[in-house]
Design an enzyme around this catalytic site. Structure first.
Site, mmCIF file in Angstrom:
data_model
loop_
_atom_site.group_PDB
_atom_site.id
_atom_site.type_symbol
_atom_site.label_atom_id
_atom_site.label_comp_id
_atom_site.label_asym_id
_atom_site.label_seq_id
_atom_site.Cartn_x
_atom_site.Cartn_y
_atom_site.Cartn_z
ATOM 1 N N GLN A 140 -7.143 -1.014 1.210
ATOM 2 C CA GLN A 140 -6.598 -0.800 2.558
ATOM 3 C C GLN A 140 -7.402 0.311 3.237
ATOM 4 O O GLN A 140 -7.426 1.457 2.766
ATOM 5 C CB GLN A 140 -5.121 -0.408 2.532
ATOM 6 N N ARG A 157 -2.757 -5.154 8.674
ATOM 7 C CA ARG A 157 -1.332 -4.843 8.575
ATOM 8 C C ARG A 157 -0.807 -4.428 9.940
ATOM 9 O O ARG A 157 -1.434 -3.609 10.629
ATOM 10 C CB ARG A 157 -1.099 -3.718 7.565
ATOM 11 N N PRO A 195 0.833 -1.208 0.000
ATOM 12 C CA PRO A 195 0.000 0.000 0.000
ATOM 13 C C PRO A 195 0.867 1.257 0.000
ATOM 14 O O PRO A 195 1.812 1.364 0.772
ATOM 15 C CB PRO A 195 -0.781 -0.125 1.316
ATOM 16 N N THR A 232 0.362 5.532 -0.249
ATOM 17 C CA THR A 232 -0.432 6.760 -0.351
ATOM 18 C C THR A 232 0.202 7.696 -1.358
ATOM 19 O O THR A 232 1.377 8.030 -1.251
ATOM 20 C CB THR A 232 -0.518 7.410 1.046
ATOM 21 N N HIS A 274 -5.798 -1.264 8.118
ATOM 22 C CA HIS A 274 -4.467 -0.695 8.384
ATOM 23 C C HIS A 274 -4.240 -0.587 9.896
ATOM 24 O O HIS A 274 -4.693 0.355 10.534
ATOM 25 C CB HIS A 274 -4.354 0.676 7.723
ATOM 26 N N GLY A 275 -3.533 -1.557 10.417
ATOM 27 C CA GLY A 275 -3.241 -1.576 11.853
ATOM 28 C C GLY A 275 -1.803 -1.215 12.153
ATOM 29 O O GLY A 275 -1.311 -1.478 13.257
ATOM 30 N N ALA A 276 -1.120 -0.610 11.174
ATOM 31 C CA ALA A 276 0.333 -0.407 11.283
ATOM 32 C C ALA A 276 0.707 1.067 11.202
ATOM 33 O O ALA A 276 -0.142 1.953 11.135
ATOM 34 C CB ALA A 276 1.039 -1.184 10.157
ATOM 35 N N TYR A 312 -0.883 4.839 12.624
ATOM 36 C CA TYR A 312 -2.253 5.366 12.464
ATOM 37 C C TYR A 312 -3.146 4.869 13.620
ATOM 38 O O TYR A 312 -2.674 4.194 14.534
ATOM 39 C CB TYR A 312 -2.783 4.993 11.074
HETATM 40 C C1 LIG Z 1 5.101 6.905 -0.955
HETATM 41 C C2 LIG Z 1 4.765 5.852 0.059
HETATM 42 C C3 LIG Z 1 3.470 5.805 0.565
HETATM 43 C C4 LIG Z 1 3.108 4.834 1.504
HETATM 44 N N1 LIG Z 1 1.799 4.762 1.934
HETATM 45 C C5 LIG Z 1 1.393 3.725 2.704
HETATM 46 C C6 LIG Z 1 0.017 3.494 2.971
HETATM 47 O O1 LIG Z 1 -0.886 4.216 2.513
HETATM 48 N N2 LIG Z 1 -0.313 2.436 3.749
HETATM 49 C C7 LIG Z 1 0.639 1.597 4.265
HETATM 50 O O2 LIG Z 1 0.298 0.645 4.971
HETATM 51 N N3 LIG Z 1 1.955 1.784 4.004
HETATM 52 C C8 LIG Z 1 2.353 2.802 3.209
HETATM 53 N N4 LIG Z 1 3.673 2.931 2.878
HETATM 54 C C9 LIG Z 1 4.650 1.950 3.350
HETATM 55 C C10 LIG Z 1 4.899 0.873 2.295
HETATM 56 O O3 LIG Z 1 3.741 0.053 2.150
HETATM 57 C C11 LIG Z 1 6.086 -0.011 2.701
HETATM 58 O O4 LIG Z 1 5.841 -0.541 3.969
HETATM 59 C C12 LIG Z 1 7.416 0.745 2.728
HETATM 60 O O5 LIG Z 1 7.613 1.459 1.526
HETATM 61 C C13 LIG Z 1 8.581 -0.216 2.929
HETATM 62 O O6 LIG Z 1 8.586 -1.205 1.922
HETATM 63 P P1 LIG Z 1 9.631 -1.148 0.689
HETATM 64 O O7 LIG Z 1 11.008 -1.242 1.302
HETATM 65 O O8 LIG Z 1 9.281 -2.329 -0.168
HETATM 66 O O9 LIG Z 1 9.429 0.166 -0.001
HETATM 67 C C14 LIG Z 1 4.067 3.906 1.957
HETATM 68 C C15 LIG Z 1 5.370 3.979 1.443
HETATM 69 C C16 LIG Z 1 5.723 4.912 0.494
HETATM 70 C C17 LIG Z 1 7.126 4.907 -0.059
#
Ligand SMILES: Cc1cc2nc3c(=O)[nH]c(=O)nc-3n(C[C@H](O)[C@H](O)[C@H](O)COP(=O)(O)O)c2cc1C
Length: 366
Positions: A105, A233, A27, A29, A180-182, A185
């Site tokens: 999510q 999550r 996920p 944002t 989204h439990g992570a 938030y």
């Molecule tokens: C631009 C951006 C937006 C994110 N938005 C969310 C989100 O809306 N919900 C969520 O659970 N995690 C969000 N994350 C976290 C990612 O899901 C992920 O946990 C994080 O990027 C680490 O994983 P990676 O090393 O594969 O990038 C976001 C990460 C990035 C880079």
């Protein structure tokens, strides 16, 4: 190169929904909805690229769930009414057209909301000012506001927001729901010792602090029925407190994962900086391994730091069934197709998320 990728490219069933492989988009944002929180055509074309690129599962960015305190960011999409729900249909259809599944999510920002068109104040489990600074790439600036302690009525409203939004998501064609439990938030605020100082039924020791996530899950499950995957999550780190660790270490993992398993969750999605690394100093086990231990029957998605095929396989090897990719998917929206064809992968370019984290023109399907 040349390693066996069979594990990554075998299908898997989550609560009756079949994913074609083990590679998911994490996920993310991207603040690309309208001001009113409606998903846009740009978003449909952005998600379509991941489906076309071979991912088995797309998990959407966090979607806000009510017209009260849930919205976290300006231009974040919501699913709080029929108009917002309908706006997701082209996104869902684009994913399905290319053989991917898509889970919504659902997110309530709680105390770390930094942009909400419905409210000028924030709520959290307790009136504790969040650590860290608002995120400028999501239109924020400076310290977080100190939230008001959420009341019983507001808790009921938040829970109902998750449940009603889940029902709208299923009606709009989503294949599953991720709660989204992570990442700091509202649900994570309830799980977190320093953010939740309540002495009523929503606070206490770690197991008692799981009351809110359990209540949200049960409300969502009651609303969508047994045939829809409903996962959650979970993380230690937070967007506003990256290095947070659970004080109770493995006992906290047991309380949290054990509670979710007992509640009948369809899957658990864990995220850490590097999914395969030990969760706590001086111990061996990753959060993946701990989730496996205390929720042994529950399908597990793991995320964090995976950049290539070998690391993705490593995450399956330590006990996850599905690997979710964030930045590597942004850099390679066709990551599954590329690794299957043994093509080179692109590195992640941070510029894509600046100055605002909205979807850039280079990220769209033709
Ligand atoms: C631009 C951006 C937006 C994110 N938005 C969310 C989100 O809306 N919900 C969520 O659970 N995690 C969000 N994350 C976290 C990612 O899901 C992920 O946990 C994080 O990027 C680490 O994983 P990676 O090393 O594969 O990038 C976001 C990460 C990035 C880079």
């Amino acid at each position: 190169m040349g390693t066996d990728t069979k594990g990554l490219f075998t299908a898997i069933d989550i609560n009756g929904v079949t994913l074609r492989n083990r590679l998911a988009v994490a996920p993310m944002t991207r603040v690309s909805a309208t001001e009113e929180g409606a998903a846009t055509e740009i978003m449909a074309r952005y998600y379509e690229r991941f489906a076309h690129g071979g991912f088995g599962l797309l998990i959407t960015e966090g979607i806000y769930t009510d017209q009260a305190f849930s919205q976290g960011y300006l231009h974040q999409p919501g699913i709080t009414d029929e108009a917002q729900a309908q706006a997701w249909r082209p996104v869902v259809d684009a994913a399905h057209q290319h053989g991917a599944r898509i889970f919504a999510q659902l997110m309530h920002a709680g105390a770390i909301s930094q942009g909400n068109r419905f409210r000028n104040t924030t709520i959290g489990p307790s009136a504790v000012q969040p650590k860290g600074q608002q995120m400028e790439f999501y239109y924020g600036k400076g310290a977080y506001r100190t939230p008001a302690a959420i009341t019983e009525e507001q808790i009921a409203e938040a829970v109902e927001g998750f449940a009603a939004s889940a029902a709208r998501a299923v009606a709009a064609g989503f294949d599953g729901i991720e709660i989204h439990g992570a990442n700091g938030y509202l649900i994570d605020q309830f799980l977190t010792d320093y953010a939740n100082q309540r002495s009523d039924r929503w606070g206490g020791d770690t197991r008692q602090r799981t009351a809110f996530v359990r209540t949200v899950f049960e409300a969502v499950r009651a609303k969508v029925g047994s045939s829809v995957p409903v996962g959650v999550r979970i993380s230690q780190g937070k967007v506003n407190d990256f290095t947070h660790k659970w004080a109770g270490r493995e006992q906290d993992a047991k309380a949290i994962f054990g509670t979710l398993a007992e509640a009948g969750i369809s899957y658990i999605h864990v995220t850490e900086h590097k999914a395969w690394e030990p969760a706590f100093d001086g111990s061996q086990d990753s959060l993946v391994a701990l989730a496996r231990r205390y929720a042994p029957q529950v399908p597990l998605i793991a995320n964090g730091g995976v950049q290539d095929r070998a690391q993705a396989q490593e995450v399956l090897a330590v006990g996850a069934q599905i690997v979710a990719l964030g930045k590597a998917a942004l850099a390679n929206p066709d990551f599954p197709n590329r690794i299957q064809a043994a093509q080179e992968l692109a590195g992640f370019d941070q510029a894509i998320l600046g100055p605002i984290a909205n979807i850039k023109p280079t990220e769209l399907a033709a």
